[in-house]
Design a protein around this motif. Structure first.
Motif, mmCIF file in Angstrom:
data_model
loop_
_atom_site.group_PDB
_atom_site.id
_atom_site.type_symbol
_atom_site.label_atom_id
_atom_site.label_comp_id
_atom_site.label_asym_id
_atom_site.label_seq_id
_atom_site.Cartn_x
_atom_site.Cartn_y
_atom_site.Cartn_z
ATOM 1 N N GLU A 21 0.826 -1.204 0.000
ATOM 2 C CA GLU A 21 0.000 0.000 0.000
ATOM 3 C C GLU A 21 0.862 1.255 0.000
ATOM 4 N N LYS A 22 0.409 2.263 -0.694
ATOM 5 C CA LYS A 22 0.960 3.610 -0.623
ATOM 6 C C LYS A 22 -0.109 4.532 -0.046
ATOM 7 N N CYS A 23 0.329 5.549 0.687
ATOM 8 C CA CYS A 23 -0.626 6.437 1.347
ATOM 9 C C CYS A 23 -0.151 7.880 1.247
ATOM 10 N N TRP A 24 -1.093 8.825 1.319
ATOM 11 C CA TRP A 24 -0.804 10.261 1.219
ATOM 12 C C TRP A 24 -0.219 10.612 -0.157
ATOM 13 N N ILE A 25 -0.731 9.965 -1.194
ATOM 14 C CA ILE A 25 -0.207 10.177 -2.540
ATOM 15 C C ILE A 25 -1.051 11.239 -3.250
ATOM 16 N N SER A 26 -0.420 12.361 -3.570
ATOM 17 C CA SER A 26 -1.127 13.424 -4.282
ATOM 18 C C SER A 26 -1.514 12.956 -5.684
#
Length: 386
Positions: free
Chosen positions: A156-161
């Motif tokens: 998972e990746k998070c806080w991705i603009s």
């Protein structure tokens, strides 16, 4: 440009950018839906040539571009910066095929890019990434160790603009375990890859930000940016360029807040005269102006050092981002105080800036991380010169 001022051509260009942001881009920004990618705004950035200029700029031009747009329309500045952040790794480390496929689309404002580095457990600590890239030799021709080598991305990746609405992502994943930053690979991942999903996050500032979920997303050597296990350098090269320009974004917001404060305190009457004649007010305005100018010069110095290829760029970039973002927070907060309750109403410029100004102290390395970089580099310089 000297160390202390812009030349007339640069000053004129900055004023043109500010006017463009206020007159043409802000109306498009106001029509956008909060928390969603504003494609008409991005298309206008492309049509005006600003995305072209952004990709072809050095650090100093990028800073002038971001600062000037931020004074007139923060949404336009952010849309431009996110396009740069997501596409710069392709520009610098991409293959000819990758560049030919995506960069013309980015320049024209037709493709939306995203920089997918942060994770739920690895925000500012980029070397601690855990998105797993498991070897899968069956994804292309050849053996697992040959030219057709592939991987499956899981995690998972998070806080991705710009997630989950981007058209492609620069994704950083761990291809070798147990070696820290040396085992990270950068991949160019189109949004339509099977197994890639995401959802939007509702944030304080209404930017398009979300999470990405990778469920065995297939990638091959043709998707690698740079070299396998060398992706951390791709990330750091991008951040070293963009960190001073985050400071420029902050300076632009500080200047907008200062402009509003000068106009308000000169025209608002209280206690028998204009607010500006009250010493308590004028001294606060003087502090706002001084800190903003100091931040501006620190940003320009870091950008000029980057463009000149000087040593110590990470330290100077960290100083610029740290001081400018902390200064912008102070200036906007003080501007709100001097304006009073009117600045708290929805739709007021300062209410907007108050929400916008908080995030830059966190993203692309929180203020605490910048202090760590500055201290580490300072001690290293001392040891090298001893």
């Amino acid at each position: 440009m000297t160390a202390f001022s812009l030349d007339p051509a640069q000053t004129s260009w900055c004023e043109e950018l500010r006017a463009l942001a206020e007159q043409r881009l802000r109306p498009l920004a106001e029509k956008g839906e909060p928390g969603h990618v504003n494609r008409p705004l991005i298309a206008a950035l492309g049509a005006s040539g600003l995305l072209d200029r952004m990709l072809d700029s050095g650090a100093l031009d990028l800073c002038l571009l971001r600062e000037s747009l931020a004074r007139g329309c923060t949404e336009a500045e952010t849309a431009l910066a996110l396009q740069g952040l997501g596409s710069h790794p392709v520009l610098r480390a991409g293959t000819p095929a990758q560049r030919a496929r995506w960069l013309p689309e980015v320049r024209a404002g037709r493709a939306v890019a995203a920089f997918a580095l942060s994770e739920p457990g690895a925000g500012s600590d980029a070397a601690a990434l855990s998105l797993d890239a498991a070897s899968d030799g069956g994804l292309g021709p050849g053996s697992a160790s040959g030219p057709g080598r592939g991987w499956r991305l899981t995690g998972e990746k998070c806080w991705i603009s710009n997630a989950p609405q981007a058209d492609f992502y620069t994704v950083f994943a761990r291809t070798t375990r147990g070696v820290g930053s040396r085992g990270v690979t950068a991949f160019l991942v189109p949004a339509d890859r099977p197994g890639l999903t995401g959802c939007a996050l509702d944030m304080l500032s209404p930017h398009p930000i979300g999470t990405l979920c990778f469920d065995g997303v297939p990638v091959t050597v043709e998707d690698v940016l740079g070299e396998p296990d060398r992706g951390f350098r791709v990330a750091m090269d991008t951040l070293n360029l963009f960190r001073p320009s985050v400071g420029a974004f902050a300076v632009g917001m500080a200047r907008a807040a200062l402009d509003a404060t000068l106009a308000h305190t000169a025209g608002r009457t209280a206690f028998g005269g204009p607010l500006k004649d009250l010493q308590a007010v004028s001294h606060q305005v003087a502090e706002m102006a001084t800190r903003t100018e100091a931040a501006r010069l620190l940003v320009y110095a870091a950008a000029a050092a980057h463009d000149a290829g000087e040593e110590g760029v990470p330290r100077r970039a960290a100083m610029a981002k740290l001081y400018a973002t902390e200064t912008a927070q102070y200036v906007v907060d003080t501007a709100v105080q001097l304006h009073g309750a009117r600045a708290l109403r929805r739709g007021h410029l300062l209410e907007h800036l108050y929400r916008e100004v908080r995030a830059p102290r966190i993203y692309e390395g929180a203020s605490e991380v910048q202090r760590t970089i500055i201290a580490r580099e300072s001690y290293a310089n001392r040891e090298a010169s001893a």
